[in-house]
Scaffold this motif. Structure first.
Motif, PDB file in Angstrom:
ATOM      1  N   ILE A 142      44.500  34.468  33.485  1.00 48.86           N
ATOM      2  CA  ILE A 142      45.016  35.434  34.197  1.00 48.86           C
ATOM      3  C   ILE A 142      46.282  35.721  33.465  1.00 48.86           C
ATOM      4  CG2 ILE A 142      46.245  36.073  36.194  1.00 48.86           C
ATOM      5  CD1 ILE A 142      44.428  33.980  37.614  1.00 48.86           C
ATOM      6  N   SER A 143      47.024  34.925  33.098  1.00 49.98           N
ATOM      7  CA  SER A 143      48.243  35.231  32.179  1.00 49.98           C
ATOM      8  C   SER A 143      48.182  36.096  31.136  1.00 49.98           C
ATOM      9  CB  SER A 143      49.074  34.050  32.090  1.00 49.98           C
ATOM     10  OG  SER A 143      50.043  34.267  31.143  1.00 49.98           O
ATOM     11  N   ARG A 144      47.190  35.670  30.463  1.00 49.94           N
ATOM     12  CA  ARG A 144      46.710  36.324  28.949  1.00 49.94           C
ATOM     13  C   ARG A 144      46.355  37.915  29.652  1.00 49.94           C
ATOM     14  NH1 ARG A 144      45.271  34.153  24.129  1.00 49.94           N
ATOM     15  NH2 ARG A 144      46.468  32.486  24.831  1.00 49.94           N
ATOM     16  N   VAL A 145      45.493  37.835  30.233  1.00 55.41           N
ATOM     17  CA  VAL A 145      44.919  39.190  30.520  1.00 55.41           C
ATOM     18  C   VAL A 145      45.741  40.130  31.281  1.00 55.41           C
ATOM     19  CG1 VAL A 145      43.383  40.225  32.459  1.00 55.41           C
ATOM     20  CG2 VAL A 145      42.350  38.553  31.269  1.00 55.41           C
ATOM     21  N   GLY A 195      58.863  45.832  31.866  1.00 54.15           N
ATOM     22  CA  GLY A 195      58.752  44.531  30.868  1.00 54.15           C
ATOM     23  C   GLY A 195      59.422  43.358  31.752  1.00 54.15           C
ATOM     24  N   LEU A 196      60.307  43.417  32.279  1.00 55.08           N
ATOM     25  CA  LEU A 196      60.963  42.014  32.851  1.00 55.08           C
ATOM     26  C   LEU A 196      60.184  41.799  33.948  1.00 55.08           C
ATOM     27  CD1 LEU A 196      63.436  40.570  33.016  1.00 55.08           C
ATOM     28  CD2 LEU A 196      64.475  42.118  34.609  1.00 55.08           C
ATOM     29  N   THR A 235      54.246  36.748  33.958  1.00 52.10           N
ATOM     30  CA  THR A 235      53.389  35.740  32.890  1.00 52.10           C
ATOM     31  C   THR A 235      54.102  34.317  32.761  1.00 52.10           C
ATOM     32  OG1 THR A 235      54.686  37.055  31.213  1.00 52.10           O
ATOM     33  CG2 THR A 235      52.335  37.583  31.698  1.00 52.10           C
ATOM     34  N   LEU A 236      55.480  34.366  32.978  1.00 45.90           N
ATOM     35  CA  LEU A 236      56.276  33.238  32.571  1.00 45.90           C
ATOM     36  C   LEU A 236      56.135  32.233  33.809  1.00 45.90           C
ATOM     37  CD1 LEU A 236      58.615  31.938  30.867  1.00 45.90           C
ATOM     38  CD2 LEU A 236      60.057  32.545  32.632  1.00 45.90           C
ATOM     39  N   VAL A 271      54.320  34.902  25.956  1.00 44.23           N
ATOM     40  CA  VAL A 271      54.936  36.216  26.199  1.00 44.23           C
ATOM     41  C   VAL A 271      54.005  37.631  25.633  1.00 44.23           C
ATOM     42  CG1 VAL A 271      56.566  38.029  25.670  1.00 44.23           C
ATOM     43  CG2 VAL A 271      57.111  35.546  25.788  1.00 44.23           C
ATOM     44  N   PRO A 272      53.658  38.695  26.610  1.00 50.02           N
ATOM     45  CA  PRO A 272      52.565  39.590  26.320  1.00 50.02           C
ATOM     46  C   PRO A 272      53.278  40.336  25.401  1.00 50.02           C
ATOM     47  CG  PRO A 272      53.452  39.707  28.642  1.00 50.02           C
ATOM     48  CD  PRO A 272      54.408  38.509  28.116  1.00 50.02           C
ATOM     49  N   SER A 273      52.418  40.819  24.172  1.00 46.89           N
ATOM     50  CA  SER A 273      52.644  41.352  23.010  1.00 46.89           C
ATOM     51  C   SER A 273      53.621  42.733  23.341  1.00 46.89           C
ATOM     52  CB  SER A 273      51.562  41.955  22.161  1.00 46.89           C
ATOM     53  OG  SER A 273      50.374  42.556  23.151  1.00 46.89           O
TER      54      SER A 273
END
Lengths: 293, 284
Positions: free
Chosen positions: A208-211, A264-265, A271-272, B112-114
């Motif tokens: 999920i985090s990657r996606v 972005g934050l 994701t963190l 961390v996302p790209s």
């Protein structure tokens, strides 16, 4: 220890901290550049605001449509990736012989090495028109297509981590089950999978985090309308593609510019949290099986 | 009862077989479509010429060269940092707080996302350090992106070097740094190389980090210095699909770019995977 040895050791230590420096730098940059946006709109109305019109007058900065798009697309992707990824891992681990393994594992890894822009391109020129025809839509570039392609991209992540989790289940578990007269399927279903359960859930969380962080794919295949999706076939605009698509047109230092850093934050924090959950589950899992952490 | 459970087993194994077949089919069809459509645009001018007639003719030479520059730049950034971090983690650090902090940072940096790396590069390298949109900014950004991968590959390679080699070196009176430089690193080199090759594949394909730090959507000339902005293959695919006025012609050029990129990434990763398997067999 000689002085020169000490110098080497300390220099190496300083360099080894570079990852921490970069990670801290990323957090600082996101806060410094993102906070001005919060001070214009307020944190709550930024995150829960329902309309994202950054260029109209007056501009509106509510990122709920973008957050919900990210979630819809990611959850949809996992609906494809979980069964196929875990199924593939089980096949590789349980059924494939040595020769098949030598062939299948590299293939899955190669699938994971393909750049997201290529998946995005493939989704845009091949899959989106197919989806459009199949479901009779006005456009094939929608949440469903995005989820489909992202799901394919998550298969290698889910598969390889799940396979790792399966391979550390002690042999004795399997032998004990066979000794009780269970066949291979019963052993797999009632012993191996439960034992590897939390390792497999790590795979899902990391998937999920990657996606959620994928950018180019969703930029090309999800359409790009910044609205809260009302069906899986609506065009959507996830957080990542909003940043990528709008940064070029945002005036440096303006509210729009800062708002994109604030997105972005939010993305970074989500994701963190997911990565930390995965790390925590993985650690507990290895402890449970009595392995080194 | 036994027959029923045998049937369930057959059904279950069949379902797992279907899963792996779907995964293989997806990969196969992706390669097939990009190959069969992309190969037609391959020609000498396609590789060497600049784009002409608003991206409907000519070639993609500057994008290929730009990608090569960015890959080399990012490896120059990530390699020393990554190898030294791995050396420190394996050879020097006792199991303590410092190691845990470094390891946690590496793991989280990897997640961390790209596109967030892109934001970081924009704020720090492009704006703060005033490197502008350039190969330098892009290489630094991509270098940080591939750093965690280089660290873990180097770590795996160094930790796999048998302890007896180190002890033999110390027994001959070598210092720790001599042992690292002349015994450990040469032995770990193939593994580190694998990490570098995987990093090359990753850096060549990433688009989001260079969007705001290095990429320009059209260049008449090849980049002249590390301070010039540059075209790049992945970004060029994006541009061809979203800008311009001749979508059908541009689509075919994009197929060509995608094929170059696909061949590059598959070849590079294939070599890395092969090297790693050979390495693992060697050390058991």
């Amino acid at each position: 220890m000689k002085i020169s040895e000490k110098i080497y050791k300390n220099t190496f230590m300083v360099v080894a901290f570079s990852s921490l420096v970069f990670l801290t730098g990323i957090v600082l940059v996101l806060f410094i550049e993102g906070l001005p946006a919060f001070s214009v709109t307020g944190v709550l109305s930024f995150i829960f605001g329902k309309s994202w019109y950054p260029t109209s007058t007056p501009p509106e900065f509510g990122i709920m449509p973008l957050i919900s798009a990210s979630f819809v697309v990611s959850v949809g992707a996992m609906l494809f990736a979980i069964p196929i990824g875990i199924g593939s891992a089980l096949y590789i681990h349980e059924i494939a012989g040595e020769k098949q393994k030598m062939f299948l594992k590299p293939i899955i890894e190669l699938l994971g090495a393909i750049p997201s822009i290529i998946f995005g391109f493939f989704g845009m020129v091949i899959v989106a028109p197919l989806v459009q025809k199949l479901f009779n839509l006005s456009t094939g570039q929608c949440a469903f297509t995005g989820a489909l392609i992202l799901g394919v991209m998550a298969i290698p992540v889910v598969c390889s981590i799940a396979e790792d989790a399966l391979s550390v289940v002690p042999r004795s578990f399997r032998e004990a089950s066979f000794a009780l007269g269970a066949n291979r399927w019963q052993t797999l279903w009632k012993v191996i999978i439960p034992a590897a359960g939390s390792g497999i859930s790590t795979a899902i969380v990391l998937g999920i985090s990657r996606v959620m962080g994928e950018t180019m794919t969703v930029l090309l295949v999800t359409g790009g309308a910044a609205q809260i999706p009302n069906s899986i076939f609506s065009p959507v605009r996830p957080m990542t593609s909003t940043i990528a698509a709008e940064m070029g047109e945002a005036a440096v230092g303006g509210t729009h510019f800062h708002a994109l850093f604030a997105i972005g934050l939010v993305l970074f924090v989500i994701t963190l949290i997911l990565n930390m959950i995965a790390e925590y589950i993985g650690r507990k899992y290895r402890l449970k099986l009595g392995l080194d952490v | 009862m036994i027959i029923k459970s045998i049937n369930t087993q057959r059904l279950g194994f069949a379902a797992l077989f279907v899963c792996i077949i779907i995964a293989l089919l997806v990969l196969g069809s992706l390669i097939y479509f990009i190959f069969s459509n992309g190969i037609s645009s391959f020609s000498w001018t396609f590789f060497t010429d600049i784009p002409r007639k608003s991206m409907t003719a000519g070639g993609v030479g500057p994008a290929i060269i730009g990608t090569i520059y960015l890959v080399i730049g990012s490896i120059i950034v990530a390699l020393p940092l990554g190898v030294i971090t791995a050396i420190y983690l394996c050879e020097y650090s006792p199991k303590n707080l410092i190691v845990n902090i470094i390891r946690l940072s590496v793991n989280n940096l990897a997640g961390v996302p790209s596109v967030v790396f892109g934001l970081f590069g924009l704020a720090v390298f492009v704006k703060l350090f005033n490197f502008h949109v350039s190969i330098l900014s892009g290489s630094l950004t991509l270098g940080i992106l591939i750093l965690p991968g280089i660290i873990s590959a180097s770590y795996e390679a160094i930790i796999a070097v048998p302890q007896s080699l180190r002890e033999a070196s110390y027994a001959l009176g070598a210092t720790q740094i001599q042992t690292i430089g002349r015994i450990v690193l040469p032995a770990a080199l193939p593994g580190i190389l694998t990490g570098i090759i995987l990093g090359v594949g990753r850096a060549a394909g990433e688009t989001a980090p260079i969007l705001f730090t290095a990429a320009t959507f059209y260049a008449r000339t090849y980049p002249t210095s590390i301070m010039s902005d540059t075209m790049a293959l992945p970004y060029h695919i994006y541009v061809l699909m979203t800008e311009g006025t001749h979508p059908e012609v541009q689509k075919m050029i994009a197929y060509g770019c995608a094929l170059i990129l696909l061949i590059l990434v598959l070849a590079v990763s294939g070599i890395a995977i092969y090297l790693r398997q050979r390495q693992r067999r060697k050390y058991g």
